[in-house]
Design a protein around this motif. Sequence first.
Motif, mmCIF file in Angstrom:
data_model
loop_
_atom_site.group_PDB
_atom_site.id
_atom_site.type_symbol
_atom_site.label_atom_id
_atom_site.label_comp_id
_atom_site.label_asym_id
_atom_site.label_seq_id
_atom_site.Cartn_x
_atom_site.Cartn_y
_atom_site.Cartn_z
ATOM 1 N N GLU A 258 40.138 -24.541 -51.330
ATOM 2 C CA GLU A 258 39.363 -23.539 -51.774
ATOM 3 C C GLU A 258 39.310 -22.430 -50.953
ATOM 4 O OE1 GLU A 258 35.425 -26.599 -52.282
ATOM 5 O OE2 GLU A 258 35.935 -26.343 -50.015
ATOM 6 N N LEU A 259 39.902 -22.215 -49.698
ATOM 7 C CA LEU A 259 40.083 -21.090 -48.924
ATOM 8 C C LEU A 259 41.346 -20.332 -49.741
ATOM 9 C CD1 LEU A 259 39.964 -22.136 -45.370
ATOM 10 C CD2 LEU A 259 38.402 -21.211 -46.553
ATOM 11 N N ARG A 260 42.359 -21.185 -50.063
ATOM 12 C CA ARG A 260 43.449 -20.403 -51.115
ATOM 13 C C ARG A 260 42.910 -19.730 -52.267
ATOM 14 N NH1 ARG A 260 47.352 -25.362 -50.247
ATOM 15 N NH2 ARG A 260 48.391 -24.477 -48.315
ATOM 16 N N GLU A 261 42.153 -20.337 -52.877
ATOM 17 C CA GLU A 261 41.352 -20.087 -54.183
ATOM 18 C C GLU A 261 40.653 -18.501 -53.848
ATOM 19 O OE1 GLU A 261 40.897 -19.108 -57.986
ATOM 20 O OE2 GLU A 261 42.433 -20.605 -57.134
ATOM 21 N N ARG A 262 39.977 -18.727 -52.903
ATOM 22 C CA ARG A 262 39.059 -17.487 -52.583
ATOM 23 C C ARG A 262 39.919 -16.395 -52.262
ATOM 24 N NH1 ARG A 262 34.269 -18.450 -48.545
ATOM 25 N NH2 ARG A 262 35.805 -17.636 -46.739
ATOM 26 N N ALA A 263 40.986 -16.654 -51.338
ATOM 27 C CA ALA A 263 42.012 -15.647 -50.981
ATOM 28 C C ALA A 263 42.721 -15.023 -52.193
ATOM 29 C CB ALA A 263 42.971 -16.011 -49.894
ATOM 30 N N ARG A 264 43.015 -15.969 -53.354
ATOM 31 C CA ARG A 264 43.612 -15.205 -54.484
ATOM 32 C C ARG A 264 42.571 -14.533 -55.079
ATOM 33 N NH1 ARG A 264 45.333 -20.862 -55.208
ATOM 34 N NH2 ARG A 264 47.464 -21.104 -54.318
ATOM 35 N N GLU A 265 41.460 -14.962 -55.542
ATOM 36 C CA GLU A 265 40.547 -14.079 -56.106
ATOM 37 C C GLU A 265 40.332 -12.565 -55.596
ATOM 38 O OE1 GLU A 265 36.980 -16.522 -56.430
ATOM 39 O OE2 GLU A 265 37.847 -18.183 -57.630
ATOM 40 N N GLN A 266 40.283 -12.693 -54.293
ATOM 41 C CA GLN A 266 40.062 -11.382 -53.530
ATOM 42 C C GLN A 266 41.263 -10.505 -53.756
ATOM 43 O OE1 GLN A 266 36.960 -10.663 -51.863
ATOM 44 N NE2 GLN A 266 38.147 -8.758 -51.956
ATOM 45 N N ALA A 267 42.452 -11.229 -53.530
ATOM 46 C CA ALA A 267 43.712 -10.408 -53.645
ATOM 47 C C ALA A 267 43.540 -9.945 -55.297
ATOM 48 C CB ALA A 267 44.641 -11.031 -53.381
ATOM 49 N N LYS A 268 43.268 -10.561 -55.938
ATOM 50 C CA LYS A 268 43.283 -10.178 -57.559
ATOM 51 C C LYS A 268 42.308 -8.867 -57.815
ATOM 52 C CE LYS A 268 42.412 -11.563 -62.166
ATOM 53 N NZ LYS A 268 42.107 -12.615 -63.265
ATOM 54 N N GLU A 269 41.177 -9.265 -56.993
ATOM 55 C CA GLU A 269 39.981 -8.131 -57.312
ATOM 56 C C GLU A 269 40.535 -6.739 -56.513
ATOM 57 O OE1 GLU A 269 36.316 -9.600 -55.706
ATOM 58 O OE2 GLU A 269 36.285 -11.237 -57.069
ATOM 59 N N ASP A 270 41.050 -7.012 -55.374
ATOM 60 C CA ASP A 270 41.413 -5.810 -54.567
ATOM 61 C C ASP A 270 42.957 -5.016 -55.404
ATOM 62 O OD1 ASP A 270 39.677 -6.402 -52.578
ATOM 63 O OD2 ASP A 270 41.486 -7.214 -51.246
ATOM 64 N N ALA A 271 43.583 -5.825 -56.074
ATOM 65 C CA ALA A 271 44.828 -5.304 -56.687
ATOM 66 C C ALA A 271 44.213 -4.509 -58.076
ATOM 67 C CB ALA A 271 45.737 -6.234 -57.138
ATOM 68 N N GLU A 272 43.054 -5.067 -58.636
ATOM 69 C CA GLU A 272 42.566 -4.337 -59.876
ATOM 70 C C GLU A 272 41.976 -3.119 -59.524
ATOM 71 O OE1 GLU A 272 40.271 -7.616 -61.535
ATOM 72 O OE2 GLU A 272 41.969 -8.522 -62.492
ATOM 73 N N ALA A 273 41.080 -3.216 -58.529
ATOM 74 C CA ALA A 273 40.438 -1.871 -57.761
ATOM 75 C C ALA A 273 41.424 -0.947 -57.424
ATOM 76 C CB ALA A 273 39.585 -2.304 -56.673
ATOM 77 N N GLY A 274 42.724 -1.296 -56.782
ATOM 78 C CA GLY A 274 43.453 -0.099 -56.558
ATOM 79 C C GLY A 274 44.134 0.385 -57.827
ATOM 80 N N PHE A 275 44.418 -0.525 -58.928
ATOM 81 C CA PHE A 275 44.911 -0.082 -59.997
ATOM 82 C C PHE A 275 43.828 0.791 -60.742
ATOM 83 C CE2 PHE A 275 45.353 -0.756 -64.577
ATOM 84 C CZ PHE A 275 46.581 -0.029 -65.026
ATOM 85 N N GLU A 276 42.922 0.794 -60.805
ATOM 86 C CA GLU A 276 41.843 1.678 -61.456
ATOM 87 C C GLU A 276 41.788 2.730 -60.788
ATOM 88 O OE1 GLU A 276 40.349 1.376 -64.495
ATOM 89 O OE2 GLU A 276 41.396 -0.635 -64.527
ATOM 90 N N ARG A 277 41.825 2.780 -59.296
ATOM 91 C CA ARG A 277 41.572 4.070 -58.388
ATOM 92 C C ARG A 277 43.195 4.987 -58.945
ATOM 93 N NH1 ARG A 277 40.051 0.631 -54.441
ATOM 94 N NH2 ARG A 277 42.274 0.822 -53.645
ATOM 95 N N GLY A 278 44.222 4.285 -59.008
ATOM 96 C CA GLY A 278 45.456 4.945 -59.177
ATOM 97 C C GLY A 278 45.457 5.512 -60.588
ATOM 98 N N LYS A 279 44.678 4.761 -61.659
ATOM 99 C CA LYS A 279 44.769 5.308 -62.950
ATOM 100 C C LYS A 279 44.053 6.533 -63.128
ATOM 101 C CE LYS A 279 43.193 3.340 -67.354
ATOM 102 N NZ LYS A 279 42.739 1.844 -67.919
ATOM 103 N N ARG A 280 42.470 6.365 -62.280
ATOM 104 C CA ARG A 280 41.938 7.733 -62.223
ATOM 105 C C ARG A 280 42.417 8.838 -61.527
ATOM 106 N NH1 ARG A 280 37.991 3.684 -60.757
ATOM 107 N NH2 ARG A 280 38.090 4.439 -58.703
ATOM 108 N N THR A 281 43.170 8.753 -60.759
ATOM 109 C CA THR A 281 44.177 9.683 -60.006
ATOM 110 C C THR A 281 44.914 10.433 -60.919
ATOM 111 O OG1 THR A 281 43.561 8.447 -57.807
ATOM 112 C CG2 THR A 281 45.366 10.254 -58.105
ATOM 113 N N ALA A 282 45.851 9.462 -61.661
ATOM 114 C CA ALA A 282 46.800 10.010 -62.676
ATOM 115 C C ALA A 282 46.203 10.735 -63.833
ATOM 116 C CB ALA A 282 47.517 8.756 -62.991
ATOM 117 N N GLU A 283 44.991 10.466 -64.174
ATOM 118 C CA GLU A 283 44.310 10.938 -65.218
ATOM 119 C C GLU A 283 43.553 12.294 -64.662
ATOM 120 O OE1 GLU A 283 41.881 8.035 -66.690
ATOM 121 O OE2 GLU A 283 43.217 7.264 -67.791
ATOM 122 N N GLY A 284 43.764 12.690 -63.354
ATOM 123 C CA GLY A 284 43.108 13.886 -62.933
ATOM 124 C C GLY A 284 41.716 13.762 -62.537
ATOM 125 N N GLY A 285 41.126 12.331 -62.223
ATOM 126 C CA GLY A 285 39.721 12.423 -61.955
ATOM 127 C C GLY A 285 39.815 12.186 -60.565
#
Length: 91
Positions: free
Chosen positions: A62-89
Amino acid sequence: MSVETDSHGRLYLSSELRQKYGEKFHIVEYEDRLELVPIDEDPLQAVREAAGDAFEGESIEELRERAREQAKEDAEAGFERGKRTAEGGNE
């Protein structure tokens, strides 16, 4: 306390130190020194003790699964921030 290495580079710790800190250590290298950090015989138990009851009743899986989910959310949020920055936002 000072110790010296032998001809093979080994350090010998007194029995008092080994009883107090154990027999396994991480060696942390800094620019100007080395540090020995004791490794707990049961690292998971040490984490549970340090975290108190924050993980009470949760299995390792359960702890591993929770850590995986959090890591995925963090990666997706970082990707979105990078995408906005690249688009000039704004970040």
